[in-house]
Design a protein around this motif. Structure first.
Motif, PDB file in Angstrom:
ATOM      1  N   ASP A 136      -3.957  -3.021 -36.477  1.00  8.90           N
ATOM      2  CA  ASP A 136      -4.763  -3.958 -35.690  1.00  8.90           C
ATOM      3  C   ASP A 136      -3.837  -4.842 -34.845  1.00  8.90           C
ATOM      4  O   ASP A 136      -4.019  -4.973 -33.631  1.00  8.90           O
ATOM      5  CB  ASP A 136      -5.620  -4.806 -36.644  1.00  8.90           C
ATOM      6  N   HIS A 166      -3.517  -5.015 -30.829  1.00 11.77           N
ATOM      7  CA  HIS A 166      -3.667  -6.280 -30.085  1.00 11.77           C
ATOM      8  C   HIS A 166      -2.522  -6.417 -29.080  1.00 11.77           C
ATOM      9  O   HIS A 166      -2.718  -6.779 -27.921  1.00 11.77           O
ATOM     10  CB  HIS A 166      -3.612  -7.488 -31.034  1.00 11.77           C
ATOM     11  N   HIS A 168     -10.251  -1.939 -28.610  1.00  3.46           N
ATOM     12  CA  HIS A 168     -11.160  -2.815 -29.356  1.00  3.46           C
ATOM     13  C   HIS A 168     -12.608  -2.626 -28.917  1.00  3.46           C
ATOM     14  O   HIS A 168     -13.514  -2.559 -29.749  1.00  3.46           O
ATOM     15  CB  HIS A 168     -10.726  -4.282 -29.248  1.00  3.46           C
ATOM     16  N   HIS A 174     -11.450  -2.342 -39.813  1.00  4.45           N
ATOM     17  CA  HIS A 174     -11.342  -2.645 -38.390  1.00  4.45           C
ATOM     18  C   HIS A 174     -10.084  -2.044 -37.739  1.00  4.45           C
ATOM     19  O   HIS A 174     -10.161  -1.389 -36.700  1.00  4.45           O
ATOM     20  CB  HIS A 174     -11.365  -4.168 -38.208  1.00  4.45           C
TER      21      HIS A 174
HETATM   22 FE   LIG Z   1      -8.531  -6.564 -33.872  1.00  5.95          FE
END
Ligand SMILES: [Fe+2]
Length: 435
Positions: free
Chosen positions: A211, A215, A298, A325
């Motif tokens: 994640d 990002h 995302h 996620h």
């Molecule tokens: Fe995220």
């Protein structure tokens, strides 16, 4: 800004960007500062928002000891669900409404912090749930004003939510997650203690690590802020404002840390150097995307989360269907970057180099493949699922995934090239398997 060609001014484009940040305290053991920090803000009675697993953990015990030592009164809500929804946010909202609180502490991962942010808004400014979410799902109304003073204490190394004014919530009637964005929900303080990650299982470190990695790449390859339109009022400048020199700084460093420590941090819970470094990288990537916004990986992950069927992930005590996620993001990332590289090839190559790829012989035409190959290499080294097929999707799902993804307008607009529905179908089809 003359420092980088990527930010060359354009005639109608923005010429200004804004950076918003909480006060940040970072270091092993700093959760012990919680009580004094809450007290220093003049909080009389704090709401502690967490989940059931954290509530029974040593981290919660440390937080309680610190609050007790400082003489701060508090009430605990521990019914946060992973992948928070409109209904779980409203449960937290009722807790805040009933508790006579004048401050809030969130202790947990992204689900805890995002729920806390949204619940504070609905507790202070009651409205139908879609009011503060962006169109086309929500009404796009601005959060009217401040909410409770908030100290965010992350317990995972990926979300970065402690550094952002963004809350991502599942809207069950609309089959997707959507973003609530406001400077008023930026935490006042982030208390980031890497010791909270010592007990994380390997699969959680892998998911959250990817994640943060995504990002950072998404920020570095996002549309330049100078390519978004000028805004009419300084107060209307969105936090999803595009890549800028601030987000670059933090994205590059987060990628260098991910290159050095992601595999080590997943492999060995006792490797404090690696786990502490990943926590710092997550914080840096949060500073980046909180002031830039993410883009296609995302935006596309939200449809994956909602449309998945019959899948569970090891180390996550969550009933099927569930894809964490970070995994839902990274499974489309290599396919996304193969597509977006044409819009900003140098940026993709620089991001790949920060992540450890050998780019010395690479040409601009190779950029998408170079960054995709490096991500896939890290996915294999950490035993991630091999694409969307490995979590239950088939090629025939690409159309429905694309329909779901295309509603995330701002994030899709933050990509470095135009993306239509056919492009999205192609990206999902290309994300089914990688090796
Ligand atoms: Fe995220």
């Amino acid at each position: 800004m003359g420092c980088c060609q990527y930010f060359t001014p354009t005639e109608k484009g923005a010429d200004t960007f804004t950076v918003d940040m909480p006060r940040l305290t970072f270091g092993r053991g700093c959760l012990a500062e919680l009580g004094e920090r809450v007290k220093a803000r003049g909080v009389r009675r704090a709401a502690v928002i967490t989940d059931r697993f954290i509530a029974g953990s040593e981290h919660m015990a440390r937080a309680r000891r610190s609050l007790d030592a400082a003489g701060v009164d508090y009430g605990v809500f521990d019914e946060i669900r992973i992948e928070p929804s409109d209904t779980s946010v409203m449960d937290a909202t009722r807790f805040l409404e009933d508790g006579d609180f004048d401050g809030l502490i969130s202790l947990g991962g992204g689900s805890v912090m995002d729920t806390a942010k949204a619940a504070m808004v609905y507790a202070r400014y009651p409205a139908t749930f879609s009011t503060y979410f962006a169109p086309p799902i929500g009404d796009g109304a601005a959060v009217p004003g401040p909410v409770l003073p908030h100290i965010a204490c992350p317990t995972t190394s990926g979300t970065g939510s402690e550094m952002t004014g963004l809350s991502v919530i599942r809207l069950m009637d609309h089959d997707t997650k959507f973003v609530l964005a406001s400077r008023y929900i930026l935490p006042d303080e982030a208390l980031v203690d890497p010791a909270c990650t010592d007990t994380l299982p390997a699969r959680v470190v892998a998911s959250t690590g990817f994640d943060l990695l995504s990002h950072a790449i998404e920020c570095y390859t996002a549309r330049a802020y100078t390519h978004w339109d000028k805004i009419a009022s300084p107060l209307a400048r969105p936090m999803i404002q595009g890549a800028n020199p601030w987000s670059d700084l933090h994205a590059r460093e987060a990628l260098r840390i991910a290159d050095a420590y992601l595999v080590r941090g997943v492999a060995d819970a006792a490797d404090h150097e690696a786990r502490d470094s990943l926590m710092w990288a997550a914080t840096l990537a949060g500073m980046a995307f909180g002031n830039c916004g993410t883009h296609l990986p995302h935006a596309f992950s939200y449809g994956v989360t909602h449309l998945m069927h019959d899948v569970v992930t090891k180390d996550y005590p969550v009933p099927s269907p569930f894809v964490p996620h970070g995994i839902s993001v990274i499974l489309t990332s290599p396919s996304v970057f193969r597509f977006t590289a044409a819009g900003a090839p140098e940026r993709h190559l620089e991001a790949a180099a920060c992540l450890g790829a050998d780019t010395r012989e690479a040409r601009n035409a190779d950029a998408g493949e170079v960054v995709a190959a490096r991500i896939v290499e890290l996915m294999r080294a950490t035993e991630l699922p091999n694409g969307l097929q490995a979590v239950g999707f088939a090629g025939g799902d690409a159309e429905a995934l694309a329909d779901s993804a295309m509603r995330q307008r701002r994030a899709i607009g933050n990509a470095p090239r135009e993306t239509n529905r056919d492009d999205a179908v192609g990206i999902f089809s290309g994300a089914m398997s990688y090796w």
